[in-house]
Scaffold this motif. Structure first.
Motif, PDB file in Angstrom:
ATOM      1  N   THR A  59       0.833  -1.175  -0.090  1.00  0.00           N
ATOM      2  CA  THR A  59       0.011  -0.005  -0.105  1.00  0.00           C
ATOM      3  C   THR A  59       1.017   1.287  -0.223  1.00  0.00           C
ATOM      4  N   GLN A  62       0.002   4.481  -2.199  1.00  0.00           N
ATOM      5  CA  GLN A  62      -1.069   4.256  -3.057  1.00  0.00           C
ATOM      6  C   GLN A  62      -2.395   5.037  -2.512  1.00  0.00           C
ATOM      7  N   TYR A  63      -2.364   5.556  -1.245  1.00  0.00           N
ATOM      8  CA  TYR A  63      -3.143   6.200  -0.449  1.00  0.00           C
ATOM      9  C   TYR A  63      -2.745   7.422   0.078  1.00  0.00           C
ATOM     10  N   ARG A  64      -2.853   8.606  -1.012  1.00  0.00           N
ATOM     11  CA  ARG A  64      -2.337   9.993  -0.614  1.00  0.00           C
ATOM     12  C   ARG A  64      -3.469  10.870  -0.073  1.00  0.00           C
ATOM     13  N   THR A  66      -5.860  10.078   1.690  1.00  0.00           N
ATOM     14  CA  THR A  66      -7.266   9.353   2.051  1.00  0.00           C
ATOM     15  C   THR A  66      -6.671   7.808   2.861  1.00  0.00           C
ATOM     16  N   ILE A  68      -7.064   3.958   3.852  1.00  0.00           N
ATOM     17  CA  ILE A  68      -7.374   2.592   3.496  1.00  0.00           C
ATOM     18  C   ILE A  68      -8.647   2.291   4.153  1.00  0.00           C
ATOM     19  N   GLN A  69      -9.769   2.062   3.462  1.00  0.00           N
ATOM     20  CA  GLN A  69     -10.804   1.560   4.120  1.00  0.00           C
ATOM     21  C   GLN A  69     -11.036   0.176   4.845  1.00  0.00           C
ATOM     22  N   ARG A 307      -3.320   1.582   7.745  1.00  0.00           N
ATOM     23  CA  ARG A 307      -4.610   2.264   7.232  1.00  0.00           C
ATOM     24  C   ARG A 307      -4.593   3.850   7.173  1.00  0.00           C
ATOM     25  N   GLY A 309      -2.185   5.545   5.504  1.00  0.00           N
ATOM     26  CA  GLY A 309      -2.223   6.111   4.195  1.00  0.00           C
ATOM     27  C   GLY A 309      -0.601   6.439   4.100  1.00  0.00           C
TER      28      GLY A 309
END
Length: 520
Positions: A59, A62-64, A66, A68-69, A307, A309
């Motif tokens: 990850t 990959q999550y900027r 936001t 990770i749900q 998570r 991010g």
């Protein structure tokens, strides 16, 4: 001279105060530790880094901006570490970077000078990014620490780099936060300054305290005493700790508050006007969100810190290492620890050192530091003298510099276009880009150009095409007088098949921009 009993009572009181509650886990503070426990905690710290780095690997960035749900699974299994070791070993830069410094200490002793660490780091075979790569370029071109990490010489000075490499300093300083800070001073200023350096100081302090406390709230809060209160880094961590009290069961609310207040990166050129945020502050916030809301549970800590991010392999690596130190290797749940077993005897890429090796070296170096700093060895027991934590010196990057513009340039310095001229209004600039060869069969080369600001030559730059020795940005200058300025880049050794890309012009101003959407 304080007695051991007095120290234990005082530290227990401080722990209760820091956590906001008199209810503590068993044996919250120790001044005496056995050699067996010391070995187990050092082993837990190093293994914990590998666990966290591996878990967050898929990850990373990959999550900027936001999280990770919850519904999105993050894969884990007994083959995960071995797969990365064999197929993507660069993932473990969090660890093998530390081992560069561990190796220098093994060869030159626990007081090895900054320059020895800098030379080993700059000449290592691995690739680097951000503050690390900018520092490598500086060192290879005659700018040594601490200037190599200073923000005037390194646009990435506030980035996360030393934060992910400081584990070794805390792991070799059990219960001795001031000692770990001194080690961080020598090594961390190779590549960082200000908040970027504080990230490493803080992480190392948490490792150090994890040897003598089993209360994660105390570790997170007490370690913050190593950071000057005037710094934004301190203020950000203090906010996270306060929001934990306001929203004790809602890590996502804490995350949202961090995003609202602390997610604007002003230093790193990649993060300038971008959702990409490798700034030390926000990523350190994610580390302690994981630690505080994980509440000592290894799985919860891994999940939450990942998570959050952004740099989502480095952050659980730090959280996993700190918690692994607190718990000890034996107490890390088998579910998380089992994937480490197959790789413990395998050397990390770019090193001749395995986890098994560093378990032994880590213990050896910790004993040397303890002995030098007044610890008393009584058979298998080690009495650690408490150090009243002293905050590091105040350092501030990019003071009086506010991002105001990002202009696409899209030009090249090459054999047919040997000058690029750029105009802007402000008090500082960064020009992004890189040197390239147009044919992979060409050998790597070095292009040279001059940088002029307002008609005055300010620098002559060497720009290698080699990825390992590259200059991270084309040019930059801060602390100019506010006003109109012109930057000229003049190529000196134009060569067929080679060019310097001039991608973007980033502009700073001494005047903080008003929020245009606000009304009076």
């Amino acid at each position: 001279m304080k007695t051991n009993l007095f120290l234990m009572l005082m530290l227990a009181f401080f722990a209760a105060t820091a956590s906001g509650s008199k209810k503590q886990s068993t044996s919250p503070v120790q001044t005496t530790i056995t050699t067996e426990v010391l070995k187990d905690k050092i082993k837990g710290g190093w293994a914990g880094q590998v666990i966290g780095c591996t878990f967050g690997g898929p990850t990373e960035f990959q999550y900027r901006g936001t999280m990770i749900q919850d519904y999105q699974p993050i894969p884990w299994g007994n083959d995960r570490c071995k797969w990365y070791y064999e197929n993507s070993p660069g993932l473990y830069d969090d660890v093998y970077m530390d081992l560069t410094f561990v190796d220098v200490i093994e060869k030159e002793g626990i007081d090895a000078p900054a320059l020895s660490h800098a030379k080993a780091f700059a000449n290592a075979g691995y690739s680097l990014w951000h503050a690390n790569q900018a520092a490598r370029y500086n060192i290879l071109n005659g700018i040594n620490p601490p200037q190599s990490g200073h923000w005037l010489n390194n646009p990435h000075a506030d980035d996360i780099d030393f934060q992910i490499e400081a584990d070794f300093a805390g792991l070799m300083s059990p219960g001795m936060v001031n000692t770990s800070t001194k080690i961080c001073d020598r090594v961390g200023h190779i590549m960082n300054y200000g908040d970027g350096w504080y990230g490493g100081v803080y992480v190392a302090a948490m490792y150090s305290l994890a040897f003598v406390s089993n209360d994660i709230n105390f570790i997170v809060t007490e370690a913050l005493k190593s950071i000057p209160k005037e710094s934004e880094f301190y203020q950000c961590m203090s906010d996270v700790i306060r929001w934990k009290k306001e929203f004790p069961n809602d890590w996502k609310r804490n995350w949202f508050e961090c995003e609202r207040k602390w997610s604007s990166d002003i230093g790193c050129p990649e993060g300038f006007f971008n959702s990409y945020d490798i700034d030390a502050k926000i990523n350190a916030a994610y580390i302690i969100i994981g630690l505080l809301y994980g509440e000592g549970d290894y799985g919860k800590t891994m999940e939450i810190s990942t998570r959050c991010g952004q740099d989502s392999d480095c952050n659980p690596a730090s959280a996993g290492g700190i918690l692994g130190t607190m718990l000890g290797y034996k107490a890390i749940p088998e579910y998380w620890k089992a994937p480490v077993y197959p790789v413990e005897g395998m050397d990390f890429k770019y090193t001749t050192m395995s986890l098994n090796d560093v378990y032994e070296l880590g213990y050896k170096h910790a004993i040397a530091v303890l002995e030098k700093n007044g610890a008393k060895m009584k058979g298998d027991a080690i009495e650690i003298a408490y150090q009243e934590i002293v905050p590091a010196q105040l350092e501030v990057c990019f003071k009086g510099h506010y991002p105001i513009d990002r202009q696409r340039v899209g030009q090249q310095l090459n054999i047919s276009n040997q000058e690029v001229v750029l105009d802007f209004q402000g008090n500082g600039f960064v020009v992004t880009g890189n040197a390239q060869k147009l044919n992979k069969d060409l050998s790597d080369g070095t292009l040279e150009f001059e940088v002029y600001v307002d008609g005055q030559k300010v620098e002559q730059v060497k720009m290698p095409t080699s990825n390992r020795t590259r200059r991270h940005e084309v040019a930059w200058r801060y602390e100019l007088q506010e006003g109109k300025h012109q930057v000229k880049l003049k190529l000196l050794n134009a060569q067929e098949g080679y060019l310097v890309r001039v991608d973007n012009l980033l502009v700073y101003s001494s005047v903080k921009p008003a929020n245009a959407w606000k009304t009076n």
